[in-house]
Scaffold this motif. Structure first.
Motif, PDB file in Angstrom:
ATOM      1  N   LYS A   4      -0.931 -40.145  11.030  1.00  0.00           N
ATOM      2  CA  LYS A   4      -1.284 -39.266   9.909  1.00  0.00           C
ATOM      3  C   LYS A   4      -1.105 -37.805  10.293  1.00  0.00           C
ATOM      4  N   ALA A   5      -1.628 -37.420  11.452  1.00  0.00           N
ATOM      5  CA  ALA A   5      -1.515 -36.029  11.889  1.00  0.00           C
ATOM      6  C   ALA A   5      -0.052 -35.641  12.042  1.00  0.00           C
ATOM      7  N   THR A   6       0.748 -36.520  12.617  1.00  0.00           N
ATOM      8  CA  THR A   6       2.173 -36.249  12.790  1.00  0.00           C
ATOM      9  C   THR A   6       2.855 -36.077  11.438  1.00  0.00           C
ATOM     10  N   ASP A  38      -5.255 -30.212   1.560  1.00  0.00           N
ATOM     11  CA  ASP A  38      -6.285 -31.045   0.918  1.00  0.00           C
ATOM     12  C   ASP A  38      -6.227 -32.465   1.487  1.00  0.00           C
ATOM     13  N   ALA A  39      -5.026 -32.991   1.666  1.00  0.00           N
ATOM     14  CA  ALA A  39      -4.872 -34.341   2.224  1.00  0.00           C
ATOM     15  C   ALA A  39      -5.324 -34.391   3.682  1.00  0.00           C
ATOM     16  N   VAL A  40      -5.044 -33.332   4.432  1.00  0.00           N
ATOM     17  CA  VAL A  40      -5.499 -33.264   5.828  1.00  0.00           C
ATOM     18  C   VAL A  40      -7.025 -33.353   5.857  1.00  0.00           C
ATOM     19  N   ARG A  41      -7.687 -32.565   5.048  1.00  0.00           N
ATOM     20  CA  ARG A  41      -9.158 -32.569   5.033  1.00  0.00           C
ATOM     21  C   ARG A  41      -9.718 -33.915   4.576  1.00  0.00           C
ATOM     22  N   GLU A  42      -9.064 -34.533   3.607  1.00  0.00           N
ATOM     23  CA  GLU A  42      -9.509 -35.842   3.120  1.00  0.00           C
ATOM     24  C   GLU A  42      -9.334 -36.930   4.174  1.00  0.00           C
ATOM     25  N   ALA A  43      -8.405 -36.726   5.102  1.00  0.00           N
ATOM     26  CA  ALA A  43      -8.155 -37.719   6.156  1.00  0.00           C
ATOM     27  C   ALA A  43      -9.284 -37.754   7.185  1.00  0.00           C
ATOM     28  N   GLY A  44     -10.116 -36.728   7.183  1.00  0.00           N
ATOM     29  CA  GLY A  44     -11.271 -36.732   8.072  1.00  0.00           C
ATOM     30  C   GLY A  44     -11.173 -35.705   9.190  1.00  0.00           C
ATOM     31  N   PRO A  45     -12.322 -35.449   9.820  1.00  0.00           N
ATOM     32  CA  PRO A  45     -12.379 -34.391  10.831  1.00  0.00           C
ATOM     33  C   PRO A  45     -11.523 -34.648  12.065  1.00  0.00           C
ATOM     34  N   VAL A  46     -11.332 -35.883  12.440  1.00  0.00           N
ATOM     35  CA  VAL A  46     -10.523 -36.176  13.631  1.00  0.00           C
ATOM     36  C   VAL A  46      -9.067 -35.789  13.376  1.00  0.00           C
ATOM     37  N   VAL A  47      -8.550 -36.194  12.238  1.00  0.00           N
ATOM     38  CA  VAL A  47      -7.157 -35.875  11.893  1.00  0.00           C
ATOM     39  C   VAL A  47      -7.010 -34.361  11.706  1.00  0.00           C
ATOM     40  N   GLU A  48      -7.950 -33.745  11.011  1.00  0.00           N
ATOM     41  CA  GLU A  48      -7.886 -32.295  10.792  1.00  0.00           C
ATOM     42  C   GLU A  48      -7.868 -31.544  12.124  1.00  0.00           C
ATOM     43  N   GLU A  49      -8.708 -31.950  13.047  1.00  0.00           N
ATOM     44  CA  GLU A  49      -8.745 -31.286  14.356  1.00  0.00           C
ATOM     45  C   GLU A  49      -7.417 -31.462  15.091  1.00  0.00           C
ATOM     46  N   ARG A  50      -6.828 -32.631  15.003  1.00  0.00           N
ATOM     47  CA  ARG A  50      -5.536 -32.852  15.679  1.00  0.00           C
ATOM     48  C   ARG A  50      -4.436 -31.989  15.076  1.00  0.00           C
ATOM     49  N   VAL A  51      -4.435 -31.850  13.763  1.00  0.00           N
ATOM     50  CA  VAL A  51      -3.443 -30.998  13.110  1.00  0.00           C
ATOM     51  C   VAL A  51      -3.658 -29.543  13.521  1.00  0.00           C
ATOM     52  N   LEU A  52      -4.894 -29.092  13.449  1.00  0.00           N
ATOM     53  CA  LEU A  52      -5.194 -27.706  13.825  1.00  0.00           C
ATOM     54  C   LEU A  52      -4.862 -27.437  15.296  1.00  0.00           C
ATOM     55  N   ASP A  57      -1.467 -24.928  19.359  1.00  0.00           N
ATOM     56  CA  ASP A  57      -0.657 -25.067  20.577  1.00  0.00           C
ATOM     57  C   ASP A  57       0.744 -24.489  20.403  1.00  0.00           C
ATOM     58  N   GLN A  58       1.204 -24.347  19.178  1.00  0.00           N
ATOM     59  CA  GLN A  58       2.520 -23.772  18.904  1.00  0.00           C
ATOM     60  C   GLN A  58       2.522 -22.249  18.904  1.00  0.00           C
ATOM     61  N   LEU A  59       1.347 -21.647  18.836  1.00  0.00           N
ATOM     62  CA  LEU A  59       1.253 -20.188  18.803  1.00  0.00           C
ATOM     63  C   LEU A  59       1.606 -19.587  20.153  1.00  0.00           C
ATOM     64  N   PRO A  60       2.190 -18.384  20.132  1.00  0.00           N
ATOM     65  CA  PRO A  60       2.451 -17.714  21.414  1.00  0.00           C
ATOM     66  C   PRO A  60       1.125 -17.280  22.024  1.00  0.00           C
ATOM     67  N   PRO A  61       1.094 -17.085  23.343  1.00  0.00           N
ATOM     68  CA  PRO A  61      -0.153 -16.644  23.969  1.00  0.00           C
ATOM     69  C   PRO A  61      -0.560 -15.257  23.459  1.00  0.00           C
ATOM     70  N   ALA A  62      -1.846 -15.045  23.396  1.00  0.00           N
ATOM     71  CA  ALA A  62      -2.364 -13.748  22.975  1.00  0.00           C
ATOM     72  C   ALA A  62      -2.064 -12.698  24.038  1.00  0.00           C
ATOM     73  N   LYS A  63      -1.792 -11.483  23.573  1.00  0.00           N
ATOM     74  CA  LYS A  63      -1.564 -10.371  24.501  1.00  0.00           C
ATOM     75  C   LYS A  63      -2.857  -9.587  24.634  1.00  0.00           C
ATOM     76  N   ARG A  64      -3.167  -9.199  25.830  1.00  0.00           N
ATOM     77  CA  ARG A  64      -4.359  -8.386  26.055  1.00  0.00           C
ATOM     78  C   ARG A  64      -4.049  -6.941  25.707  1.00  0.00           C
TER      79      ARG A  64
END
Length: 66
Positions: A4-6, A38-52, A57-64
């Motif tokens: 589902k997350a994929t 909306d579908a992600v949230r309806e799938a439940g907290p486990v799936v939502e957390e995996r998507v988030l 993880d795709q974001l570039p590292p933060a710059k100080r």
């Protein structure tokens, strides 16, 4: 990662790709993204957390600030 997350990640990416390619307008983009989230949230907290987590993880590292 769950199937589902994929699938949700693929849907989100597909929406963005369609927007950048000009295949959909802004209204369609917003509606599709809203429906996917909306579908992600309806799938439940486990799936939502995996998507988030996958998106974070795709974001570039933060710059100080210096």
């Amino acid at each position: 990662m769950t199937k589902k997350a994929t699938r949700f990640l693929a849907d989100l990416k597909g929406n963005v790709d369609a927007w950048y390619a000009g295949r959909i307008d802004y209204a369609a983009f917003g509606a599709r993204q809203r429906a996917t989230w909306d579908a992600v949230r309806e799938a439940g907290p486990v799936v939502e957390e995996r998507v988030l987590r996958a998106l974070r993880d795709q974001l570039p590292p933060a710059k100080r600030a210096s």
